[in-house]
Design an enzyme around this catalytic site. Structure first.
Site, PDB file in Angstrom:
ATOM      1  N   HIS A 213       0.809  -1.221   0.000  1.00  0.00           N
ATOM      2  CA  HIS A 213       0.000   0.000   0.000  1.00  0.00           C
ATOM      3  C   HIS A 213       0.847   1.277   0.000  1.00  0.00           C
ATOM      4  O   HIS A 213       0.313   2.369  -0.161  1.00  0.00           O
ATOM      5  CB  HIS A 213      -0.980  -0.036   1.185  1.00  0.00           C
ATOM      6  CG  HIS A 213      -2.155  -0.935   0.931  1.00  0.00           C
ATOM      7  ND1 HIS A 213      -3.447  -0.564   1.181  1.00  0.00           N
ATOM      8  CD2 HIS A 213      -2.217  -2.182   0.417  1.00  0.00           C
ATOM      9  CE1 HIS A 213      -4.261  -1.559   0.846  1.00  0.00           C
ATOM     10  NE2 HIS A 213      -3.543  -2.553   0.388  1.00  0.00           N
ATOM     11  N   SER A 217      -0.515  -1.214  -6.114  1.00  0.00           N
ATOM     12  CA  SER A 217      -0.248  -2.360  -6.963  1.00  0.00           C
ATOM     13  C   SER A 217       0.528  -1.939  -8.199  1.00  0.00           C
ATOM     14  O   SER A 217       0.351  -0.838  -8.708  1.00  0.00           O
ATOM     15  CB  SER A 217      -1.564  -2.995  -7.406  1.00  0.00           C
ATOM     16  OG  SER A 217      -2.216  -3.580  -6.320  1.00  0.00           O
ATOM     17  N   LYS A 241     -14.380  -7.856  -8.257  1.00  0.00           N
ATOM     18  CA  LYS A 241     -13.571  -8.727  -9.117  1.00  0.00           C
ATOM     19  C   LYS A 241     -12.957  -9.869  -8.302  1.00  0.00           C
ATOM     20  O   LYS A 241     -12.925 -11.021  -8.746  1.00  0.00           O
ATOM     21  CB  LYS A 241     -12.481  -7.892  -9.780  1.00  0.00           C
ATOM     22  CG  LYS A 241     -11.833  -8.586 -10.966  1.00  0.00           C
ATOM     23  CD  LYS A 241     -11.009  -7.597 -11.772  1.00  0.00           C
ATOM     24  CE  LYS A 241     -10.343  -8.291 -12.939  1.00  0.00           C
ATOM     25  NZ  LYS A 241      -9.698  -7.365 -13.849  1.00  0.00           N
ATOM     26  N   ASP A 242     -12.465  -9.532  -7.106  1.00  0.00           N
ATOM     27  CA  ASP A 242     -11.885 -10.584  -6.260  1.00  0.00           C
ATOM     28  C   ASP A 242     -12.942 -11.593  -5.825  1.00  0.00           C
ATOM     29  O   ASP A 242     -12.663 -12.788  -5.728  1.00  0.00           O
ATOM     30  CB  ASP A 242     -11.230  -9.956  -5.012  1.00  0.00           C
ATOM     31  CG  ASP A 242      -9.869  -9.346  -5.335  1.00  0.00           C
ATOM     32  OD1 ASP A 242      -9.390  -9.554  -6.467  1.00  0.00           O
ATOM     33  OD2 ASP A 242      -9.282  -8.685  -4.462  1.00  0.00           O
ATOM     34  N   GLU A 285       5.789 -33.825  -1.144  1.00  0.00           N
ATOM     35  CA  GLU A 285       4.562 -33.287  -1.713  1.00  0.00           C
ATOM     36  C   GLU A 285       4.892 -32.590  -3.029  1.00  0.00           C
ATOM     37  O   GLU A 285       6.010 -32.109  -3.229  1.00  0.00           O
ATOM     38  CB  GLU A 285       3.946 -32.285  -0.735  1.00  0.00           C
ATOM     39  CG  GLU A 285       3.311 -32.942   0.470  1.00  0.00           C
ATOM     40  CD  GLU A 285       1.894 -33.389   0.175  1.00  0.00           C
ATOM     41  OE1 GLU A 285       1.732 -34.449  -0.459  1.00  0.00           O
ATOM     42  OE2 GLU A 285       0.952 -32.706   0.575  1.00  0.00           O
TER      43      GLU A 285
END
Lengths: 408, 183, 250
Positions: A213, A217, A241-242, A285
């Site tokens: 922040h 972005s 959107k998220d 894994e």
């Protein structure tokens, strides 16, 4: 920072004394975000949500789990069979780990493609790599808890990596184990740390967000926001959107949890740990397979371990290895191709890591390992200097390029 | 296409449809979240293996008159007392009006000789004394809770002290003359 | 793009090479419990339990199962009590401080054929009869593999010597297995008229073992269908909401 005028009197009263609402308003609501973020930018918030899901399901699983070599395996099966919805919460946790890595790996490759690590976001990237390391430690220790064959032998093999350290290696391994083999003290400390580390991840995530922040972005064009016309408030645009991205993610996640819950797992881990019998083919894994391939590509034990850790540590200096003047690979035609080579290289490494180290796999693993380091240590700095990037658009709002320029 | 159509229909229609979508999204989100909470709550309830252990069988043969044994049922002590004639008579003689939690003795036993009680004080969950011959039995000859001084009579009824209710009688059945199953 | 294709081709070649190195792959059977809507065939489960009880349970434990779990394969409470009561369960100590045997109860775990793993090994020529309650989950392609193993007995191919006390099995790693062929035609007496071939018995017992390894499979798939339907509708609405919100920007 002008305090927003809240309608609710209680909110105003609290906010005057403790400005949490102002904080949320600034960081989640108004927070100006570039208007051109693609769906590749969804994976950051997704990773945060998966972290919350993991912590929540983990806390509940701990209520029925017994961290003792004599009871761990049975207590997991009791969760699966007798505890109400135990199978659901355990499968969410188990597959959540895999999905966490899927999301985070996409998030990392997005950062690599769009140069999100470049100034002034170097610390943001570095904190991200720290989160990755913490996740790997957490996942590794979590995988030991069911105390199946893969848990036990995975723990044995990975802790033995430290024996490669000259002089003090064996002492360190004994110290990690709290004994002379992986046993009850090991299981207990892994459980303790597996519970602790996720909260350190939460702390690192908060720092990650603080750093994010600070400058906001990055974006697919890799150019800075030049004014209010280039950005939109986070809410409602990116919350909407998220949320949609989360819906898609949950469909995929539910598909695996309910219809293929053991897709990412190894059948051997449903066999109780037996310190006297190593399974014929042990693999970590899936999310550790590329590193495992790098470890095995180098015939020398110490060098192999160094290379394996180096493959992650190299990420720390990526902001300085990349010498390019532009951020986004969109404007770097040559680098863009090599980016995809790196993606394929990592997949190949993963595939090699899943297979026994003989014949073709050895050579393939060595070539892929060599390329991995070549990409970061040589290609990135050299290409950044010699490559001529395409012309950048003037602003986010006017990204239109003439076709002739695009081909240059 | 749909959007273009809405746009041409004018402001009012567009508003309604937008509100509907937001409401539907928020509503489904709330329903989904609520449905997700339930498995977590249920997860903490007794599991199938715990529920399966909720009966205990007790052999009464070794218990002599005037003796008590303590068995466990669902992890709690259960008092099994073979009462003497005198104890049965005092229990039956008590006036209901004197009892804080009025209940005749006959309603608390299946066979007057055998008194079966959950040995947990109804005040705050301590185990009352009175099972061993040397224990204090309280002013009414039954049980005495040392935590806050509740006195129970020979029918396990509260007579004095802070406990609000009589000692609980668990569900039980006589399988034959000398065996009971609790639960 | 060309690089991608050649990399994919390389991967494919590697995959084929890896497969040739292992034994025959168990062929995929049709199972009632596979697929999104799969459920266990109750009749097959009960026949499979019979096969397990009469042919497997003498050597193989099923540590994770309790008798009460048999309600899940369609038995009523009284059936379960009767089945449990056939078993002898060690309990105690009693008031005299001694361990004692009593008939099993529904809440008991399946009785073990041997007191411990060492006793099991000693009684079986040094070979350990694996726990069967997890076996369908603890092997690659579990149900298909167990089926292939149970039906994979036969004479050893020419040129291969089978060690004394071992049997040839096409699907067991190394092809020599200490367990003699466990299933025989008409080896169990089915009550419902189903043919008692080795294949049928194998199929039934594998159905039972798959249920044993995951009794919650049906609940999981049924909930999964509902959750997915909900999520698909929800995501559709979220998409519409997102388009509405973004209409102002695009």
């Amino acid at each position: 920072m002008a305090a927003p005028a809240f309608k609710n009197a209680l909110v105003r009263w609290i906010d005057h004394r403790l400005p949490v609402f102002t904080f949320l308003q600034h960081e989640l609501h108004e927070y100006p975000t570039p208007k051109n973020l693609s769906y590749w930018w969804n994976f950051g918030s997704l990773a945060g949500i998966v972290l919350v899901v993991m912590i929540l399901t983990g806390i509940f699983l701990a209520m029925h789990y017994t961290p003792h070599t004599a009871f761990a395996f049975d207590s997991i099966e009791r969760i699966m069979r007798d505890v109400n919805y135990g199978w659901l919460i355990r499968y969410i946790h188990m597959n959540g780990g895999s999905f966490f890595f899927i999301v985070v790996y996409i998030h990392i490759f997005r950062g690599l493609y769009y140069g999100s690590y470049k100034a002034p976001r170097e610390l943001l990237w570095i904190i991200g790599v720290v989160i990755l390391l913490l996740m790997m430690a957490t996942a590794f220790m979590g995988y030991v808890l069911p105390w199946g064959q893969m848990s036990f032998w995975g723990a044995t093999v990975i802790t033995n990596l430290f024996s490669a350290i000259p002089l003090i290696g064996d002492g360190i391994v004994t110290w990690l184990w709290g004994g002379f083999s992986v046993d009850n003290p090991t299981l207990n400390r892994f459980y303790s740390l597996h519970y602790l580390l996720p909260f350190l991840i939460v702390g690192a995530v908060l720092l990650h967000l603080m750093a994010l922040h600070r400058f906001g972005s990055s974006n697919p064009l890799g150019i800075d926001v030049k004014g209010p016309q280039d950005s939109i408030p986070f809410h409602p645009f990116y919350t909407a959107k998220d949320a949609f991205g989360l819906g898609i993610f949950l469909i995929a996640f539910a598909g695996v949890v309910f219809f293929a819950p053991n897709l990412f797992g190894e059948p051997d881990n449903y066999i109780r740990a037996d310190p006297l019998v190593t399974p014929p083919h042990i693999v970590p894994e899936w999310y550790f397979l590329p590193y495992y391939a790098i470890l095995r590509a180098i015939p020398n034990k110490l060098l192999g371990v160094i290379a394996m850790f180096g493959s992650i540590l190299v990420l720390f200096i990526v902001p300085w290895l990349d010498t390019a003047r532009v951020r986004s690979a969109k404007f770097r035609p040559t680098y863009r191709k090599f980016f995809w080579v790196l993606v394929v290289d990592c997949v190949v490494l993963g595939y090699v890591g899943a297979n026994p180290p003989d014949g073709w796999f050895i050579v393939t693993g060595q070539v892929a390992t060599a390329y991995y380091f070549f990409h970061f240590l040589i290609l990135m700095p050299v290409l950044g200097l010699v490559e001529r990037p395409l012309p950048l658009p003037h602003s986010i709002s006017a990204p239109v390029l003439k076709p002739a320029e695009g081909k240059a | 296409m749909a959007e273009a159509a809405t746009a041409t229909k004018g402001h009012a229609d567009g508003e309604t449809r937008r509100d509907f979508i937001y409401l539907a999204a928020a509503g489904m989100g709330a329903v989904g979240a609520a449905a997700t909470v339930w498995p977590f709550i249920s997860f903490m309830n007794p599991s199938a293996d715990v529920l399966a252990l909720s009966t205990s069988e007790v052999d009464l043969k070794p218990v002599q008159e005037g003796m008590s044994i303590t068995v466990t049922w669902r992890g709690k002590p259960v008092f099994v007392r073979r009462r003497t004639k005198a104890e049965i008579d005092t229990a039956a003689a008590a006036k209901l009006g004197d009892l804080p939690d009025p209940q005749p003795d006959a309603a608390r036993v299946k066979k007057p000789e055998w008194l079966i009680l959950v040995g947990v004080c109804t005040h705050l969950g301590c185990v009352p004394l009175g099972q061993k011959s040397a224990d204090p039995k309280g002013e009414y000859g039954g049980w005495f809770c040392p935590c806050h001084g509740s006195h129970y009579d020979t029918s396990g009824r509260i007579r004095k002290g802070p406990a609000p209710k009589n000692l609980e009688v668990p569900p039980y059945a006589f399988l034959d003359d000398t065996t009971i199953r609790i639960g | 793009m060309r690089r991608l294709i050649s990399a994919a081709a390389l991967l494919l070649a590697l995959a084929t090479a890896a497969e040739a190195a292992t034994g025959p792959k168990p062929s995929a059977q049709h199972w009632s419990f596979s697929g999104i809507f799969g459920t266990f065939d109750r009749a097959a489960l009960q026949r499979g339990f019979q096969v397990y009880k009469e042919n497997c349970a003498a050597c193989h434990a099923a540590l994770m199962l309790s008798y009460r779990d048999l309600r899940g394969i369609g038995y009523q409470e009284d059936d379960v009590k009767a089945i449990a009561a056939e078993a002898k369960v060690m309990d105690g100590p009693n008031d005299a401080g001694e361990m004692f045997e009593r008939p099993g109860r529904p809440s008991d775990k399946f009785a073990r054929p041997f007191a411990n793993d060492k006793a099991a090994r000693a009684a079986n020529n040094g070979a350990f009869p694996v726990d069967l309650s997890m076996v369908a989950k603890a092997r690659v392609a579990g149900p298909d593999y167990v089926y292939a193993l149970l039906t994979g007995y036969g004479p050893a191919p020419a040129g291969m010597t089978v060690v004394d006390g071992m049997a040839y099995n096409a699907y067991f790693p190394g092809n020599q297995i200490a367990m003699p062929a466990p299933l025989n035609p008409d080896g169990v007496a089915y009550q419902d008229g189903t043919k008692m071939t080795v294949e049928q018995q194998a199929k039934d017992v594998v159905t039972f073992l798959t249920w044993a390894s995951e009794p919650t499979l049906e609940a999981r798939k049924q909930m999964g269908v509902k959750v997915l339907l909900f999520l698909i509708v929800f995501t559709g609405i979220l998409y519409a909401a997102k388009r509405k919100v973004w209409a102002a920007v695009h």
